[in-house]
Design a protein around this motif. Structure first.
Motif, mmCIF file in Angstrom:
data_model
loop_
_atom_site.group_PDB
_atom_site.id
_atom_site.type_symbol
_atom_site.label_atom_id
_atom_site.label_comp_id
_atom_site.label_asym_id
_atom_site.label_seq_id
_atom_site.Cartn_x
_atom_site.Cartn_y
_atom_site.Cartn_z
ATOM 1 N N ASP A 71 0.873 -1.172 0.000
ATOM 2 C CA ASP A 71 0.000 0.000 0.000
ATOM 3 C C ASP A 71 0.907 1.218 0.000
ATOM 4 N N ILE A 72 1.055 1.849 -1.148
ATOM 5 C CA ILE A 72 2.024 2.924 -1.317
ATOM 6 C C ILE A 72 1.645 4.174 -0.518
ATOM 7 N N GLU A 73 0.389 4.260 -0.031
ATOM 8 C CA GLU A 73 -0.017 5.399 0.789
ATOM 9 C C GLU A 73 0.366 5.231 2.258
ATOM 10 N N ASP A 74 0.751 4.046 2.656
ATOM 11 C CA ASP A 74 0.999 3.728 4.066
ATOM 12 C C ASP A 74 2.481 3.933 4.394
ATOM 13 N N ALA A 75 2.795 5.024 5.079
ATOM 14 C CA ALA A 75 4.195 5.364 5.352
ATOM 15 C C ALA A 75 4.891 4.281 6.165
ATOM 16 N N ALA A 76 4.258 3.838 7.249
ATOM 17 C CA ALA A 76 4.871 2.791 8.077
ATOM 18 C C ALA A 76 4.976 1.485 7.308
ATOM 19 N N GLY A 77 3.972 1.207 6.498
ATOM 20 C CA GLY A 77 3.984 -0.015 5.705
ATOM 21 C C GLY A 77 5.102 -0.045 4.693
ATOM 22 N N ILE A 78 5.454 1.109 4.144
ATOM 23 C CA ILE A 78 6.547 1.169 3.165
ATOM 24 C C ILE A 78 7.862 0.758 3.815
ATOM 25 N N ALA A 79 8.125 1.236 5.012
ATOM 26 C CA ALA A 79 9.367 0.873 5.702
ATOM 27 C C ALA A 79 9.426 -0.634 5.951
ATOM 28 N N ASP A 80 8.310 -1.205 6.407
ATOM 29 C CA ASP A 80 8.271 -2.653 6.635
ATOM 30 C C ASP A 80 8.437 -3.413 5.319
ATOM 31 N N PHE A 81 7.777 -2.937 4.286
ATOM 32 C CA PHE A 81 7.873 -3.568 2.969
ATOM 33 C C PHE A 81 9.321 -3.599 2.491
ATOM 34 N N ALA A 82 10.028 -2.488 2.636
ATOM 35 C CA ALA A 82 11.418 -2.412 2.175
ATOM 36 C C ALA A 82 12.302 -3.405 2.922
ATOM 37 N N ARG A 83 12.060 -3.554 4.216
ATOM 38 C CA ARG A 83 12.854 -4.517 4.991
ATOM 39 C C ARG A 83 12.595 -5.945 4.512
ATOM 40 N N ARG A 84 11.327 -6.277 4.304
ATOM 41 C CA ARG A 84 11.003 -7.631 3.819
ATOM 42 C C ARG A 84 11.579 -7.864 2.426
ATOM 43 N N LEU A 85 11.496 -6.851 1.591
ATOM 44 C CA LEU A 85 11.992 -6.982 0.228
ATOM 45 C C LEU A 85 13.490 -7.234 0.221
ATOM 46 N N LEU A 129 9.570 5.375 -0.509
ATOM 47 C CA LEU A 129 10.130 4.086 -0.911
ATOM 48 C C LEU A 129 11.588 4.241 -1.327
ATOM 49 N N THR A 130 11.925 5.330 -1.986
ATOM 50 C CA THR A 130 13.330 5.578 -2.330
ATOM 51 C C THR A 130 14.181 5.659 -1.071
ATOM 52 N N ALA A 131 13.725 6.421 -0.088
ATOM 53 C CA ALA A 131 14.483 6.556 1.154
ATOM 54 C C ALA A 131 14.673 5.201 1.833
ATOM 55 N N ALA A 132 13.627 4.376 1.805
ATOM 56 C CA ALA A 132 13.701 3.076 2.469
ATOM 57 C C ALA A 132 14.620 2.098 1.747
ATOM 58 N N LEU A 133 14.711 2.209 0.415
ATOM 59 C CA LEU A 133 15.492 1.250 -0.367
ATOM 60 C C LEU A 133 16.920 1.701 -0.658
ATOM 61 N N LEU A 134 17.223 2.971 -0.455
ATOM 62 C CA LEU A 134 18.547 3.482 -0.831
ATOM 63 C C LEU A 134 19.706 2.717 -0.191
ATOM 64 N N LEU A 181 22.947 11.928 -5.910
ATOM 65 C CA LEU A 181 23.549 10.591 -6.027
ATOM 66 C C LEU A 181 24.648 10.536 -7.087
ATOM 67 N N ARG A 182 25.117 11.695 -7.516
ATOM 68 C CA ARG A 182 26.088 11.737 -8.620
ATOM 69 C C ARG A 182 27.410 11.058 -8.286
ATOM 70 N N ASP A 183 27.720 10.911 -6.981
ATOM 71 C CA ASP A 183 28.978 10.261 -6.599
ATOM 72 C C ASP A 183 28.778 8.802 -6.215
ATOM 73 N N THR A 184 27.624 8.237 -6.603
ATOM 74 C CA THR A 184 27.340 6.833 -6.326
ATOM 75 C C THR A 184 27.217 6.072 -7.648
ATOM 76 N N PRO A 185 27.198 4.748 -7.598
ATOM 77 C CA PRO A 185 27.007 3.982 -8.844
ATOM 78 C C PRO A 185 25.583 4.034 -9.376
ATOM 79 N N LEU A 186 24.648 4.574 -8.606
ATOM 80 C CA LEU A 186 23.251 4.534 -9.008
ATOM 81 C C LEU A 186 22.948 5.506 -10.144
ATOM 82 N N GLN A 187 22.221 5.021 -11.138
ATOM 83 C CA GLN A 187 21.700 5.863 -12.205
ATOM 84 C C GLN A 187 20.264 6.242 -11.849
#
Length: 270
Positions: A71-85, A129-134, A181-187
């Protein structure tokens, strides 16, 4: 060339195969079409969204594709989702922020439910989600963060003001994220769709002759990714009049013509 180019020492670019890719809103429309295109190229694809049945149908139609409820609207759920992922897919190196809603609004009626849901889904969702997955993404080779904005980020459709505002914000956010993110490998990439034959605003859109056929849109997007991996903005030919409306001159007249035409079409459909 329609986009800014990413030049930095030792830059790496996203490959079109061999990735583990998360696609939000991956059960329908552009998200599903992207998921199927990347799946066909040999990527491990994880589709995420709110509707279990739609996710299951898409995964079943594409053996080997994975799914996850989000559920992309659920802030707490996003953090949990990222950990499980991260636990389930430690090789995750690409996220495509595709989930979005687009609803008409009358700004004079004082109702805010549509605006608030649109901001939570289209803007806060990708940011959270970006913040959680970075932390995970920054450890991966050939990693990428891909946002999906819209041609309406550059010339708004007044029938859907908050949708257009969130897409303009996503464009701005993507530019800042890319620079930070210009100094990271991420595009960091941005897909800029035109009006496409999906069901984003209802079933009739999927067959609207004024919309770009979904298959053609995906083919052009994948062609750009393959042939021009250094491109930051993925703009198909059909979206360029909107993308460059401000720079090309005559913006005010184009704005009126565009919105008058869309309003008339909407009234004709009832």
């Amino acid at each position: 060339m329609t986009s800014l180019m990413r030049f930095k020492p030792g830059a790496t670019f996203m490959k079109t195969s061999g990735n583990t890719i998360l696609i939000t809103g991956g059960a329908s429309g552009i998200g599903r079409a992207l998921a199927e295109a990347f799946h066909a190229l040999g990527n491990e694809v994880v589709i995420a969204g709110r509707r279990r049945e739609a996710l299951e149908q898409t995964a079943a139609a594409n053996p080997g594709m994975r799914m996850a409820l989000l559920d992309i609207e659920d802030a707490a759920g996003i953090a949990d989702f990222a950990r499980r992922l991260g636990d389930d897919f430690p090789a995750l190196n690409v996220v495509i922020h595709n989930a979005g809603i687009m609803r008409p609004e009358s700004l004079r009626d004082g109702a805010l439910a549509t605006a608030e849901a649109t901001i939570a889904t289209n803007l806060l969702g990708p940011i959270r989600l970006t913040a959680a997955l970075l932390p995970l993404l920054e450890t991966q080779a050939h990693g990428a963060i891909i946002t999906v904005s819209s041609g309406l980020a550059f010339l708004p459709l007044t029938l859907t003001p908050t949708y257009c505002a969130t897409k303009a914000a996503i464009h701005s956010y993507t530019q800042s994220l890319r620079y930070q993110l210009r100094d990271t490998p991420l595009q960091v990439l941005e897909i800029v769709p035109p009006y496409v034959q999906t069901e984003l605003m209802g079933p009739e859109q999927a067959s609207d002759p004024d919309a770009m056929p979904l298959r053609e849109f995906i083919a052009e997007v994948m062609g750009i990714l393959t042939q021009s991996p250094q491109t930051d903005e993925i703009c198909v030919e059909r979206v360029k009049p909107l993308r460059h409306a401000e720079a090309s001159g005559g913006y005010a007249a184009f704005f009126r013509q565009f919105n008058d035409g869309r309003t008339a079409a909407a009234k004709a459909r009832g």
